[in-house]
Structure formats: structure tokens, C-alpha cells
Design a protein around this motif. Structure first.
Motif, PDB file in Angstrom:
ATOM      1  N   MET A 245       0.828  -1.208   0.000  1.00  0.00           N
ATOM      2  CA  MET A 245       0.000   0.000   0.000  1.00  0.00           C
ATOM      3  C   MET A 245       0.861   1.256   0.000  1.00  0.00           C
ATOM      4  O   MET A 245       0.545   2.232  -0.689  1.00  0.00           O
ATOM      5  CB  MET A 245      -0.927  -0.019   1.220  1.00  0.00           C
ATOM      6  CG  MET A 245      -1.852   1.183   1.303  1.00  0.00           C
ATOM      7  SD  MET A 245      -3.014   1.278  -0.091  1.00  0.00           S
ATOM      8  CE  MET A 245      -4.087  -0.111   0.304  1.00  0.00           C
ATOM      9  N   ALA A 246       1.948   1.231   0.758  1.00  0.00           N
ATOM     10  CA  ALA A 246       2.855   2.379   0.766  1.00  0.00           C
ATOM     11  C   ALA A 246       3.500   2.572  -0.599  1.00  0.00           C
ATOM     12  O   ALA A 246       3.710   3.705  -1.037  1.00  0.00           O
ATOM     13  CB  ALA A 246       3.924   2.193   1.841  1.00  0.00           C
ATOM     14  N   ASN A 247       3.816   1.477  -1.289  1.00  0.00           N
ATOM     15  CA  ASN A 247       4.366   1.584  -2.640  1.00  0.00           C
ATOM     16  C   ASN A 247       3.376   2.275  -3.573  1.00  0.00           C
ATOM     17  O   ASN A 247       3.763   3.105  -4.402  1.00  0.00           O
ATOM     18  CB  ASN A 247       4.723   0.194  -3.177  1.00  0.00           C
ATOM     19  CG  ASN A 247       6.042  -0.320  -2.643  1.00  0.00           C
ATOM     20  OD1 ASN A 247       6.898   0.450  -2.211  1.00  0.00           O
ATOM     21  ND2 ASN A 247       6.219  -1.626  -2.671  1.00  0.00           N
ATOM     22  N   LEU A 248       2.103   1.927  -3.461  1.00  0.00           N
ATOM     23  CA  LEU A 248       1.086   2.590  -4.283  1.00  0.00           C
ATOM     24  C   LEU A 248       1.032   4.082  -3.980  1.00  0.00           C
ATOM     25  O   LEU A 248       0.930   4.907  -4.888  1.00  0.00           O
ATOM     26  CB  LEU A 248      -0.281   1.948  -4.040  1.00  0.00           C
ATOM     27  CG  LEU A 248      -0.504   0.552  -4.624  1.00  0.00           C
ATOM     28  CD1 LEU A 248      -1.850   0.008  -4.169  1.00  0.00           C
ATOM     29  CD2 LEU A 248      -0.438   0.594  -6.153  1.00  0.00           C
ATOM     30  N   ALA A 249       1.074   4.429  -2.693  1.00  0.00           N
ATOM     31  CA  ALA A 249       1.053   5.843  -2.320  1.00  0.00           C
ATOM     32  C   ALA A 249       2.290   6.570  -2.817  1.00  0.00           C
ATOM     33  O   ALA A 249       2.248   7.786  -3.049  1.00  0.00           O
ATOM     34  CB  ALA A 249       0.943   5.985  -0.804  1.00  0.00           C
ATOM     35  N   SER A 250       3.393   5.845  -3.003  1.00  0.00           N
ATOM     36  CA  SER A 250       4.633   6.443  -3.493  1.00  0.00           C
ATOM     37  C   SER A 250       4.735   6.392  -5.014  1.00  0.00           C
ATOM     38  O   SER A 250       5.793   6.714  -5.574  1.00  0.00           O
ATOM     39  CB  SER A 250       5.843   5.729  -2.870  1.00  0.00           C
ATOM     40  OG  SER A 250       5.837   5.886  -1.467  1.00  0.00           O
TER      41      SER A 250
END
Length: 303
Positions: A245-250
Motif C-alpha cells: 500500500m505504501a508503494n502505491l502511495a509512493s
């Protein structure tokens, strides 16, 4: 739901989506492909370029704080869009005077619990803490590749992620872009509790360490035994969901790993070329006097 209320929350969701897209504009330096399947096929074969290649090609020593703020804003936008889309109580509280209701919703908790169940408080909230912590790690050079162990480098990077997660959690609860401002959580004193401020970052810290262990001891083991890139991508994404999920936000693919593409472990990335130049070899039949040195730059093959 009345027509005015429906139109109001539709406008809210639209504004959140547009703001998220605008904030993500600087992330992607590549051209987009026609379909998601084509994009996956295009990017799976190598490492996804880092955002810094396009925005800041010079090596960065300190953390990219502005990048972490931008990624956190996108993560907040995704969370608020989900809240408005799936929570009737959140849509209902969009009516009324914004600033007055927001001011009345910000309060100091007087109890530990906030009325949510055990799963939400001790699994859902720590998952948010872990995701926001990974957002920081994504913007802290070298932190992603720090190996789980007793090294100072590893624990320092995760401590910084814990601090960022605590700040993110506080903003999510009572900040200007929070549950208090969007949905007026806290207007009822029974909906606030210290668990949100404590369990979220500390539980998230534990989840980050757990996902590091999964990545280091399970995923690396698996990837040494299979060449199936789709399988690797799927297992990475679901075995470490908060990091995904953090990768998507990044602005990355969910399965992204800095310095570890989906290809074989240790394989040279295809955009890395060998620049050494072979020495010229004398053609067969070249006459050179016995004992005389070969012409400069020319190699005489041995018989």
C-alpha cells in the motif's frame, strides 16, 4: 439518502480523487501504456525507475521529507475516499458548518478505547501505522535495503519510520485533513480514545519488523527457487500488504523492491551496460620480427 446529500458526498469524493491525481503528477516520468496488463508486462522485466531519477538525479544524503509529505497526502486521500465511499456515518457528517464542527471534534481523549472493536483497534490501526511508516522508509535513502538484524543502521531507520507514523496518526485523527475535519469523528466524545495515538504507531512498528522478516527470510527464499515473475509479484504484494500500500502511495507498483527487481536475484539489470572495450587482436598472418615489441595497442595471440 437525499439528492442533496448524495450530490455533496459525490463532490467530496471527486475532489479527493482529483487532488490525489494532481499530487501524483510528479511521480511518473514514464509514458503510460494502453492497459494495466500491458503496463505490467512492460515493467515486470526490470526494476522500476526511481522517482529521484527524474526529479533529483544528484545523489541524496538526507531523507526526502517533501517526498514523504506528498506520499502521505496521497495515502490520506485514498483513506478518506474509502471512508466516504463505504461509511454512511461519514457521508452523513459532511453536512453542517465545516469549521465549527471540526473545532468541536478536536478534543483530548479521556478513555483508552474509542468505541471500535478489537480487530479495528489492534489490527486495522497498526496496519495504517505500518503503511505510513513504509512511506517514510520509501523516502529515506538506504532504509529500504537495510537488513533486519542488530545493526544501528536498521534500527535507526525504523525508529525514524516510527516517529513519522506517530505524526501521521495524529494528523489522521485531529489534523486539518483528518477524521475530525472529514466526518467529524470526535464530535461525540465516545468516539475518541488514546488507543488511536498509541496502538497505531507502536503496532505499526511491530508490523514493519514482521514484514522485513517475511521479505528477508521467506520471499528471498522463494525467489531463489522460481523464475515466475507474476508469481513473485503476487506473493510480494500479499505477503507484505502494508509495504504494498505504501508503494502505491509512493507511485510504485505494489511489489516494488529497491535494488531487487522481479528478475533473477543477482541478475544484471538490462539497462546496465558493460563499458569496457576489448583490446584489438592482430589478424592471422601479421608479421612481427622476433624479439621486436608488438605495435602499441595490438595484442599478438599465442600459438
Amino acid at each position: 439518502m437525499t439528492g442533496s446529500n448524495r450530490g455533496r458526498w459525490v463532490r467530496w469524493v471527486g475532489a479527493l480523487v482529483v487532488s490525489c491525481l494532481v499530487a501524483s503528477g510528479e511521480v511518473h516520468g514514464q509514458e503510460s501504456t494502453g492497459t494495466l496488463a500491458e503496463a505490467m508486462a512492460e515493467h515486470m522485466d526490470g526494476a522500476q525507475p526511481s522517482r529521484d531519477q527524474f526529479t533529483n538525479p544528484a545523489p541524496r544524503r538526507g531523507a526526502n521529507v517533501l517526498g514523504a509529505v506528498g506520499d502521505s497526502f496521497r495515502l490520506l486521500t485514498m483513506q478518506h475516499a474509502i471512508r466516504i465511499g463505504f461509511q454512511e456515518k461519514t457521508r452523513r457528517e459532511l453536512d453542517g458548518p465545516f469549521f465549527k464542527d471540526y473545532a468541536n471534534s478536536v478534543r483530548v481523549p479521556h478513555t483508552w478505547g474509542d468505541g471500535d472493536g478489537w480487530v479495528v483497534n489492534y489490527l486495522g490501526h497498526p496496519a495504517q501505522g505500518a503503511t505510513s511508516g513504509w512511506v517514510w522508509i520509501n523516502n529515506d535513502p538506504g532504509a529500504e535495503q537495510a537488513t533486519l538484524g542488530l545493526s544501528r543502521r536498521y534500527w535507526t531507520s525504523r525508529a525514524r519510520a516510527l516517529a513519522w507514523s506517530a505524526a501521521y496518526s495524529t494528523q489522521f485523527e485531529i489534523g486539518p485533513y483528518s477524521e475530525a475535519s472529514i466526518g467529524n469523528v470526535g464530535l461525540d466524545p465516545k468516539t475518541t480514545g488514546w488507543t488511536d495515538y498509541v496502538a497505531t504507531p507502536l503496532g505499526g512498528f511491530a508490523m514493519i519488523i514482521a514484514e522485513d522478516a517475511i521479505d528477508q527470510h521467506f520471499l528471498v527464499w522463494l525467489e531463489r527457487r522460481t523464475r515466475q515473475k507474476p508469481l513473485r509479484a503476487i506473493v510480494r504484494s500479499f505477503a507484505t500488504p502494508n509495504r504494498s500500500m505504501a508503494n502505491l502511495a509512493s507511485g510504485r507498483w505494489p511489489w516494488h523492491r529497491e535494488g531487487r527487481p522481479l528478475g533473477e536475484l543477482g541478475r544484471r539489470p538490462r539497462n546496465e551496460f558493460i563499458t569496457t572495450q576489448a583490446e584489438p587482436v592482430a589478424p592471422r598472418g601479421t608479421a612481427v620480427a622476433i624479439g621486436a615489441p608488438a605495435p602499441e595497442g595490438l595484442v599478438i595471440p599465442e600459438r
